[in-house]
Design a protein around this motif. Structure first.
Motif, PDB file in Angstrom:
ATOM      1  N   TRP A 154      -5.547  -7.370  -8.086  1.00 41.18           N
ATOM      2  CA  TRP A 154      -5.198  -6.030  -8.551  1.00 41.18           C
ATOM      3  C   TRP A 154      -4.397  -5.310  -7.479  1.00 41.18           C
ATOM      4  O   TRP A 154      -4.530  -5.579  -6.283  1.00 41.18           O
ATOM      5  CB  TRP A 154      -6.462  -5.224  -8.846  1.00 41.18           C
ATOM      6  CG  TRP A 154      -7.216  -5.721 -10.037  1.00 41.18           C
ATOM      7  CD1 TRP A 154      -8.188  -6.677 -10.057  1.00 41.18           C
ATOM      8  CD2 TRP A 154      -7.049  -5.286 -11.392  1.00 41.18           C
ATOM      9  NE1 TRP A 154      -8.641  -6.862 -11.345  1.00 41.18           N
ATOM     10  CE2 TRP A 154      -7.963  -6.028 -12.173  1.00 41.18           C
ATOM     11  CE3 TRP A 154      -6.215  -4.348 -12.017  1.00 41.18           C
ATOM     12  CZ2 TRP A 154      -8.066  -5.852 -13.568  1.00 41.18           C
ATOM     13  CZ3 TRP A 154      -6.331  -4.169 -13.396  1.00 41.18           C
ATOM     14  CH2 TRP A 154      -7.240  -4.921 -14.151  1.00 41.18           C
ATOM     15  N   GLU A 155      -3.607  -4.358  -7.944  1.00 38.24           N
ATOM     16  CA  GLU A 155      -2.809  -3.525  -7.039  1.00 38.24           C
ATOM     17  C   GLU A 155      -3.237  -2.080  -7.261  1.00 38.24           C
ATOM     18  O   GLU A 155      -3.121  -1.550  -8.372  1.00 38.24           O
ATOM     19  CB  GLU A 155      -1.315  -3.739  -7.325  1.00 38.24           C
ATOM     20  CG  GLU A 155      -0.382  -3.362  -6.195  1.00 38.24           C
ATOM     21  CD  GLU A 155      -0.109  -1.870  -6.125  1.00 38.24           C
ATOM     22  OE1 GLU A 155      -0.107  -1.310  -5.011  1.00 38.24           O
ATOM     23  OE2 GLU A 155       0.088  -1.255  -7.197  1.00 38.24           O
ATOM     24  N   GLU A 156      -3.742  -1.470  -6.203  1.00 40.29           N
ATOM     25  CA  GLU A 156      -4.315  -0.123  -6.313  1.00 40.29           C
ATOM     26  C   GLU A 156      -3.229   0.945  -6.383  1.00 40.29           C
ATOM     27  O   GLU A 156      -2.277   0.935  -5.603  1.00 40.29           O
ATOM     28  CB  GLU A 156      -5.215   0.139  -5.097  1.00 40.29           C
ATOM     29  CG  GLU A 156      -5.624   1.595  -4.982  1.00 40.29           C
ATOM     30  CD  GLU A 156      -7.074   1.787  -4.624  1.00 40.29           C
ATOM     31  OE1 GLU A 156      -7.896   0.926  -4.935  1.00 40.29           O
ATOM     32  OE2 GLU A 156      -7.361   2.826  -4.038  1.00 40.29           O
ATOM     33  N   ASP A 157      -3.412   1.860  -7.326  1.00 38.28           N
ATOM     34  CA  ASP A 157      -2.553   3.033  -7.421  1.00 38.28           C
ATOM     35  C   ASP A 157      -3.432   4.271  -7.423  1.00 38.28           C
ATOM     36  O   ASP A 157      -4.490   4.299  -8.050  1.00 38.28           O
ATOM     37  CB  ASP A 157      -1.710   2.975  -8.701  1.00 38.28           C
ATOM     38  CG  ASP A 157      -0.585   1.968  -8.577  1.00 38.28           C
ATOM     39  OD1 ASP A 157      -0.141   1.698  -7.451  1.00 38.28           O
ATOM     40  OD2 ASP A 157      -0.158   1.441  -9.616  1.00 38.28           O
ATOM     41  N   THR A 158      -2.980   5.282  -6.743  1.00 38.07           N
ATOM     42  CA  THR A 158      -3.809   6.467  -6.580  1.00 38.07           C
ATOM     43  C   THR A 158      -3.839   7.319  -7.846  1.00 38.07           C
ATOM     44  O   THR A 158      -4.890   7.795  -8.253  1.00 38.07           O
ATOM     45  CB  THR A 158      -3.288   7.304  -5.406  1.00 38.07           C
ATOM     46  OG1 THR A 158      -3.216   6.460  -4.268  1.00 38.07           O
ATOM     47  CG2 THR A 158      -4.219   8.456  -5.096  1.00 38.07           C
ATOM     48  N   ASP A 192       2.480  -3.355  -1.357  1.00 39.93           N
ATOM     49  CA  ASP A 192       1.462  -3.319  -2.405  1.00 39.93           C
ATOM     50  C   ASP A 192       0.109  -3.109  -1.736  1.00 39.93           C
ATOM     51  O   ASP A 192      -0.090  -3.517  -0.590  1.00 39.93           O
ATOM     52  CB  ASP A 192       1.418  -4.647  -3.177  1.00 39.93           C
ATOM     53  CG  ASP A 192       2.485  -4.735  -4.264  1.00 39.93           C
ATOM     54  OD1 ASP A 192       3.184  -3.738  -4.529  1.00 39.93           O
ATOM     55  OD2 ASP A 192       2.599  -5.834  -4.848  1.00 39.93           O
ATOM     56  N   GLU A 193      -0.795  -2.510  -2.487  1.00 40.81           N
ATOM     57  CA  GLU A 193      -2.161  -2.335  -2.004  1.00 40.81           C
ATOM     58  C   GLU A 193      -3.046  -3.233  -2.878  1.00 40.81           C
ATOM     59  O   GLU A 193      -3.350  -2.885  -4.018  1.00 40.81           O
ATOM     60  CB  GLU A 193      -2.593  -0.871  -2.115  1.00 40.81           C
ATOM     61  CG  GLU A 193      -1.808   0.081  -1.224  1.00 40.81           C
ATOM     62  CD  GLU A 193      -0.438   0.452  -1.783  1.00 40.81           C
ATOM     63  OE1 GLU A 193      -0.298   0.582  -3.011  1.00 40.81           O
ATOM     64  OE2 GLU A 193       0.513   0.592  -0.980  1.00 40.81           O
ATOM     65  N   VAL A 194      -3.431  -4.380  -2.335  1.00 41.62           N
ATOM     66  CA  VAL A 194      -4.049  -5.395  -3.181  1.00 41.62           C
ATOM     67  C   VAL A 194      -5.529  -5.614  -2.853  1.00 41.62           C
ATOM     68  O   VAL A 194      -5.978  -5.401  -1.722  1.00 41.62           O
ATOM     69  CB  VAL A 194      -3.303  -6.744  -3.079  1.00 41.62           C
ATOM     70  CG1 VAL A 194      -1.897  -6.620  -3.647  1.00 41.62           C
ATOM     71  CG2 VAL A 194      -3.250  -7.240  -1.641  1.00 41.62           C
ATOM     72  N   THR A 225       5.323  -5.461  -5.977  1.00 40.17           N
ATOM     73  CA  THR A 225       5.617  -4.663  -7.167  1.00 40.17           C
ATOM     74  C   THR A 225       6.093  -3.254  -6.842  1.00 40.17           C
ATOM     75  O   THR A 225       6.554  -2.550  -7.730  1.00 40.17           O
ATOM     76  CB  THR A 225       4.366  -4.567  -8.057  1.00 40.17           C
ATOM     77  OG1 THR A 225       3.377  -3.773  -7.372  1.00 40.17           O
ATOM     78  CG2 THR A 225       3.807  -5.946  -8.343  1.00 40.17           C
ATOM     79  N   GLU A 226       5.917  -2.852  -5.596  1.00 40.27           N
ATOM     80  CA  GLU A 226       6.295  -1.492  -5.227  1.00 40.27           C
ATOM     81  C   GLU A 226       7.298  -1.533  -4.074  1.00 40.27           C
ATOM     82  O   GLU A 226       7.522  -2.579  -3.466  1.00 40.27           O
ATOM     83  CB  GLU A 226       5.049  -0.703  -4.815  1.00 40.27           C
ATOM     84  CG  GLU A 226       4.050  -0.586  -5.962  1.00 40.27           C
ATOM     85  CD  GLU A 226       2.906   0.340  -5.645  1.00 40.27           C
ATOM     86  OE1 GLU A 226       2.655   0.613  -4.456  1.00 40.27           O
ATOM     87  OE2 GLU A 226       2.264   0.796  -6.599  1.00 40.27           O
ATOM     88  N   ASN A 227       7.856  -0.395  -3.773  1.00 42.41           N
ATOM     89  CA  ASN A 227       8.752  -0.304  -2.619  1.00 42.41           C
ATOM     90  C   ASN A 227       7.932  -0.314  -1.342  1.00 42.41           C
ATOM     91  O   ASN A 227       7.047   0.512  -1.171  1.00 42.41           O
ATOM     92  CB  ASN A 227       9.582   0.985  -2.679  1.00 42.41           C
ATOM     93  CG  ASN A 227      10.625   0.930  -3.781  1.00 42.41           C
ATOM     94  OD1 ASN A 227      11.160  -0.141  -4.082  1.00 42.41           O
ATOM     95  ND2 ASN A 227      10.906   2.075  -4.383  1.00 42.41           N
TER      96      ASN A 227
END
Ligand SMILES: [Ca+2]
Ligand SMILES: [Ca+2]
Length: 141
Positions: A102-106, A59-61, A54-56
């Motif tokens: 889930w995908e972690e966002d800061t 992803d942090e899953v 989902t990101e460039n």
């Protein structure tokens, strides 16, 4: 022989992680399968592959239960994964477990990437496809 193949596969992924304690786990332990020996009748989650992220870059899953209890990873907040990359999960879960990716966002709230309901004690691939991205997780009976 089927059981032998499973044992080989389990051995190939290395040490089996400690089983996740889930109350009310199914008692449907059929015979002495490799899973019964290594996961106490639960299902072994083998690996997670990122088919679309989902990101460039990465992803942090992470995987939680419906109530927000962390299933994986055990010793970090998340695992960073690139497209087409596969990471080991090596967790035991109940044959009726429901898993949320889930995908972690800061700075923002984390992104929900989908859920899968484990369909009994069987070897099967499941797909997290309920949100952006596409991930496959393998369960080994
Ligand atoms: Ca994100
Ligand atoms: Ca992120």
């Amino acid at each position: 022989m089927r059981t032998w193949r499973k044992l080989s596969r389990l051995a190939a992924v290395g040490t089996v992680a400690a089983c996740l304690a889930v109350s009310g786990a199914s008692a449907a332990v059929a015979g002495q399968s490799a899973a019964a020996l290594t996961c106490g009748g639960n299902v072994f989650l083998d690996g997670l592959r990122a088919l679309e992220i989902t990101e460039n870059g990465h992803d942090e899953v992470y995987i939680n239960t419906s109530t927000g209890v962390r299933v994986w990873p055990a010793t970090a907040d998340y695992v960073s994964i690139a497209v087409n990359q596969r990471v080991e999960v090596d967790k035991c879960v109940a044959p009726n477990a429901v898993l949320y990716l889930w995908e972690e966002d800061t700075l923002d709230v984390d992104d929900y990437l989908g859920a899968v309901a484990i369909d009994g004690d069987r070897t099967k691939d499941y797909f997290f496809a309920g949100g952006p991205g596409l991930y496959r997780i393998g369960a080994v009976a």
